[in-house]
Design an enzyme around this catalytic site. Sequence first.
Site, PDB file in Angstrom:
ATOM      1  N   CYS A 120      39.318  17.767   6.899  1.00  0.00           N
ATOM      2  CA  CYS A 120      40.566  17.340   6.278  1.00  0.00           C
ATOM      3  C   CYS A 120      41.050  16.064   6.964  1.00  0.00           C
ATOM      4  O   CYS A 120      40.516  15.667   8.002  1.00  0.00           O
ATOM      5  CB  CYS A 120      41.641  18.419   6.387  1.00  0.00           C
ATOM      6  SG  CYS A 120      42.988  18.149   5.210  1.00  0.00           S
ATOM      7  N   CYS A 122      44.600  15.378   7.510  1.00  0.00           N
ATOM      8  CA  CYS A 122      45.992  15.401   8.000  1.00  0.00           C
ATOM      9  C   CYS A 122      46.133  15.235   9.512  1.00  0.00           C
ATOM     10  O   CYS A 122      47.154  14.745   9.986  1.00  0.00           O
ATOM     11  CB  CYS A 122      46.710  16.652   7.529  1.00  0.00           C
ATOM     12  SG  CYS A 122      45.823  18.187   7.826  1.00  0.00           S
ATOM     13  N   CYS A 130      47.103  15.097   3.732  1.00  0.00           N
ATOM     14  CA  CYS A 130      45.679  15.448   3.730  1.00  0.00           C
ATOM     15  C   CYS A 130      44.825  14.474   2.924  1.00  0.00           C
ATOM     16  O   CYS A 130      43.681  14.788   2.584  1.00  0.00           O
ATOM     17  CB  CYS A 130      45.499  16.868   3.193  1.00  0.00           C
ATOM     18  SG  CYS A 130      46.414  18.103   4.127  1.00  0.00           S
ATOM     19  N   LYS A 195      44.185  27.981  -0.809  1.00  0.00           N
ATOM     20  CA  LYS A 195      45.028  27.602   0.326  1.00  0.00           C
ATOM     21  C   LYS A 195      46.429  27.327  -0.207  1.00  0.00           C
ATOM     22  O   LYS A 195      46.636  26.428  -1.027  1.00  0.00           O
ATOM     23  CB  LYS A 195      44.460  26.366   1.011  1.00  0.00           C
ATOM     24  CG  LYS A 195      45.279  25.914   2.203  1.00  0.00           C
ATOM     25  CD  LYS A 195      44.640  24.738   2.911  1.00  0.00           C
ATOM     26  CE  LYS A 195      45.483  24.301   4.098  1.00  0.00           C
ATOM     27  NZ  LYS A 195      44.885  23.161   4.795  1.00  0.00           N
ATOM     28  N   ARG A 205      50.854  22.861  12.933  1.00  0.00           N
ATOM     29  CA  ARG A 205      51.217  21.440  12.819  1.00  0.00           C
ATOM     30  C   ARG A 205      51.787  20.928  14.129  1.00  0.00           C
ATOM     31  O   ARG A 205      51.659  19.746  14.449  1.00  0.00           O
ATOM     32  CB  ARG A 205      52.166  21.236  11.637  1.00  0.00           C
ATOM     33  CG  ARG A 205      51.430  21.505  10.321  1.00  0.00           C
ATOM     34  CD  ARG A 205      52.293  21.345   9.098  1.00  0.00           C
ATOM     35  NE  ARG A 205      51.565  21.830   7.923  1.00  0.00           N
ATOM     36  CZ  ARG A 205      52.102  21.992   6.733  1.00  0.00           C
ATOM     37  NH1 ARG A 205      53.373  21.696   6.537  1.00  0.00           N
ATOM     38  NH2 ARG A 205      51.375  22.437   5.721  1.00  0.00           N
ATOM     39  N   ARG A 217      53.370  19.434   1.186  1.00  0.00           N
ATOM     40  CA  ARG A 217      52.005  19.528   0.663  1.00  0.00           C
ATOM     41  C   ARG A 217      51.927  20.260  -0.682  1.00  0.00           C
ATOM     42  O   ARG A 217      50.857  20.659  -1.116  1.00  0.00           O
ATOM     43  CB  ARG A 217      51.122  20.255   1.676  1.00  0.00           C
ATOM     44  CG  ARG A 217      51.023  19.583   3.031  1.00  0.00           C
ATOM     45  CD  ARG A 217      49.677  19.882   3.673  1.00  0.00           C
ATOM     46  NE  ARG A 217      49.690  19.871   5.127  1.00  0.00           N
ATOM     47  CZ  ARG A 217      49.821  18.787   5.872  1.00  0.00           C
ATOM     48  NH1 ARG A 217      50.004  17.609   5.315  1.00  0.00           N
ATOM     49  NH2 ARG A 217      49.797  18.878   7.184  1.00  0.00           N
ATOM     50  N   GLU A 233      40.800  28.852  -8.668  1.00  0.00           N
ATOM     51  CA  GLU A 233      40.393  27.942  -7.583  1.00  0.00           C
ATOM     52  C   GLU A 233      39.076  28.404  -6.957  1.00  0.00           C
ATOM     53  O   GLU A 233      38.184  27.605  -6.689  1.00  0.00           O
ATOM     54  CB  GLU A 233      41.476  27.879  -6.494  1.00  0.00           C
ATOM     55  CG  GLU A 233      42.667  26.995  -6.822  1.00  0.00           C
ATOM     56  CD  GLU A 233      42.364  25.505  -6.615  1.00  0.00           C
ATOM     57  OE1 GLU A 233      41.198  25.147  -6.362  1.00  0.00           O
ATOM     58  OE2 GLU A 233      43.319  24.710  -6.717  1.00  0.00           O
ATOM     59  N   LYS A 248      43.939  31.673   2.401  1.00  0.00           N
ATOM     60  CA  LYS A 248      44.756  31.255   3.540  1.00  0.00           C
ATOM     61  C   LYS A 248      46.185  30.986   3.120  1.00  0.00           C
ATOM     62  O   LYS A 248      46.388  30.282   2.124  1.00  0.00           O
ATOM     63  CB  LYS A 248      44.143  29.971   4.122  1.00  0.00           C
ATOM     64  CG  LYS A 248      44.896  29.391   5.281  1.00  0.00           C
ATOM     65  CD  LYS A 248      44.339  28.059   5.616  1.00  0.00           C
ATOM     66  CE  LYS A 248      45.223  27.438   6.687  1.00  0.00           C
ATOM     67  NZ  LYS A 248      44.866  26.081   6.944  1.00  0.00           N
ATOM     68  N   SER A 274      48.401  30.303  12.101  1.00  0.00           N
ATOM     69  CA  SER A 274      49.206  30.099  13.302  1.00  0.00           C
ATOM     70  C   SER A 274      50.551  30.825  13.277  1.00  0.00           C
ATOM     71  O   SER A 274      50.953  31.411  14.278  1.00  0.00           O
ATOM     72  CB  SER A 274      49.429  28.600  13.505  1.00  0.00           C
ATOM     73  OG  SER A 274      50.032  28.029  12.361  1.00  0.00           O
ATOM     74  N   TYR A 313      43.307  33.362  15.900  1.00  0.00           N
ATOM     75  CA  TYR A 313      43.582  32.958  17.281  1.00  0.00           C
ATOM     76  C   TYR A 313      43.545  34.164  18.218  1.00  0.00           C
ATOM     77  O   TYR A 313      43.563  34.001  19.425  1.00  0.00           O
ATOM     78  CB  TYR A 313      44.952  32.253  17.347  1.00  0.00           C
ATOM     79  CG  TYR A 313      45.026  31.077  16.396  1.00  0.00           C
ATOM     80  CD1 TYR A 313      44.428  29.866  16.718  1.00  0.00           C
ATOM     81  CD2 TYR A 313      45.630  31.200  15.139  1.00  0.00           C
ATOM     82  CE1 TYR A 313      44.439  28.803  15.824  1.00  0.00           C
ATOM     83  CE2 TYR A 313      45.658  30.144  14.237  1.00  0.00           C
ATOM     84  CZ  TYR A 313      45.059  28.945  14.586  1.00  0.00           C
ATOM     85  OH  TYR A 313      45.064  27.909  13.692  1.00  0.00           O
TER      86      TYR A 313
HETATM   87  C1  PBG Z   1      44.664  21.272   7.536  1.00  0.00           C
HETATM   88  C2  PBG Z   1      44.778  22.656   8.006  1.00  0.00           C
HETATM   89  C3  PBG Z   1      45.936  23.440   8.167  1.00  0.00           C
HETATM   90  C4  PBG Z   1      45.527  24.620   8.762  1.00  0.00           C
HETATM   91  C5  PBG Z   1      44.148  24.559   8.891  1.00  0.00           C
HETATM   92  N1  PBG Z   1      43.698  23.334   8.403  1.00  0.00           N
HETATM   93  C6  PBG Z   1      47.359  23.240   7.978  1.00  0.00           C
HETATM   94  C7  PBG Z   1      48.087  22.515   7.013  1.00  0.00           C
HETATM   95  O1  PBG Z   1      47.867  22.506   5.808  1.00  0.00           O
HETATM   96  O2  PBG Z   1      49.026  21.910   7.517  1.00  0.00           O
HETATM   97  C8  PBG Z   1      46.444  25.739   9.157  1.00  0.00           C
HETATM   98  C9  PBG Z   1      45.977  26.626  10.220  1.00  0.00           C
HETATM   99  C10 PBG Z   1      47.010  27.477  10.825  1.00  0.00           C
HETATM  100  O3  PBG Z   1      48.201  27.442  10.481  1.00  0.00           O
HETATM  101  O4  PBG Z   1      46.621  28.235  11.719  1.00  0.00           O
HETATM  102  N2  PBG Z   1      44.504  21.030   6.220  1.00  0.00           N
HETATM  103 ZN    ZN Z   2      44.975  18.780   5.796  1.00  0.00          ZN
END
Ligand code: PBG
Ligand code: ZN
Length: 327
Positions: A120, A122, A130, A195, A205, A217, A233, A248, A274, A313
Amino acid sequence: MKFPSMRMRRLRENEEIRRLVRETNLTTDDLIYPLFAVNGKSVKNPVKSMPGVYQLSVDLIVKEVRKCREMGILGVILFGIPAYKDEVGSSSYDENEAVQRAIVAIKKDCPELLVITDVCMCEYTSHGHCGIIKNRHVLNDPTLEILGKIALSHARAGADMVAPSAMMDGQVAFIRKTLDDNGYENIPIMAYSAKFASAYYGPFRDAVGSTPQFGDRRGYQMDFANADEAVREVWLDLEEGADIVMVKPALAYMDIIHRVKNEFKVPVAAYNVSGEYAMIKAAADKGWIDEKRIVMETLIAMKRAGADIILTYHAKDVALWLKEGRV
Ligand code: PBG
Ligand code: ZN
């Protein structure tokens, strides 16, 4: 047969019998551990909102990966904190950047361990979006070109699998073609297919400094109210050549995990993100919940819903608990 001849409690009588009839199990084979690669040496920056998670320089990533391997974890997924960010995210495919160097170093030290990479922009763009921006809008097709370059740079460094997460239309097909054209037809794609635009990404982030500088986003990530759309999707990504599909976040999206598994019977990954991690850590820290039991219950529930793979994690902690015996 019914009560009193049938008594459901018979099979709950003791731990042995409960284990005998347990339908879902969690093992280290199910877990992927996310790591944050940063430039420099001996760097270990704690991520404030994610206790136990650090930005690590390549030398320390190698050590961390060795520990993972010893504990039976099969794979890691890498994210990067680059030395520089610009409008078009050029550091994302720079072979001297942290992620690319981490891949090389890990594969050299621990060749069996699966190295998966997040594909990605971002983490690498000054605006935190992104993709490529024009008039405050994320352009789809020009972004594909960059995503192709990122995936190729990861494959060249030795990555075992790539995981596109930008939610651009056609990203799986574009990356598949790029890899194939360059002789990487055997590198699988784990697509972040469903996602959702989620507040659960907040701590991540913080970890990589990828909060969008304007807007949000929702113009490319999914509306969290939609389930049929998630199925579409996934279907599209499979048509484009995805080998593994991902849902996700995980915890608030168990219905999606379940539907995707039932509908397609393909390997499904769930990303225990996260914010889900941070909530458990915070409550455990206050002594309000039992961390170990809550984590096991949560992850087993994800598997029960239909996930074959969980990115989490908690992976290292879980591996340790499993090793210690009964959980
Ligand atoms: C990037 C990305 C994100 C996560 C994984 N790859 C976050 C986003 O869209 O900001 C999130 C992972 C997490 O929150 O643990 N595209
Ligand atoms: Zn991204």
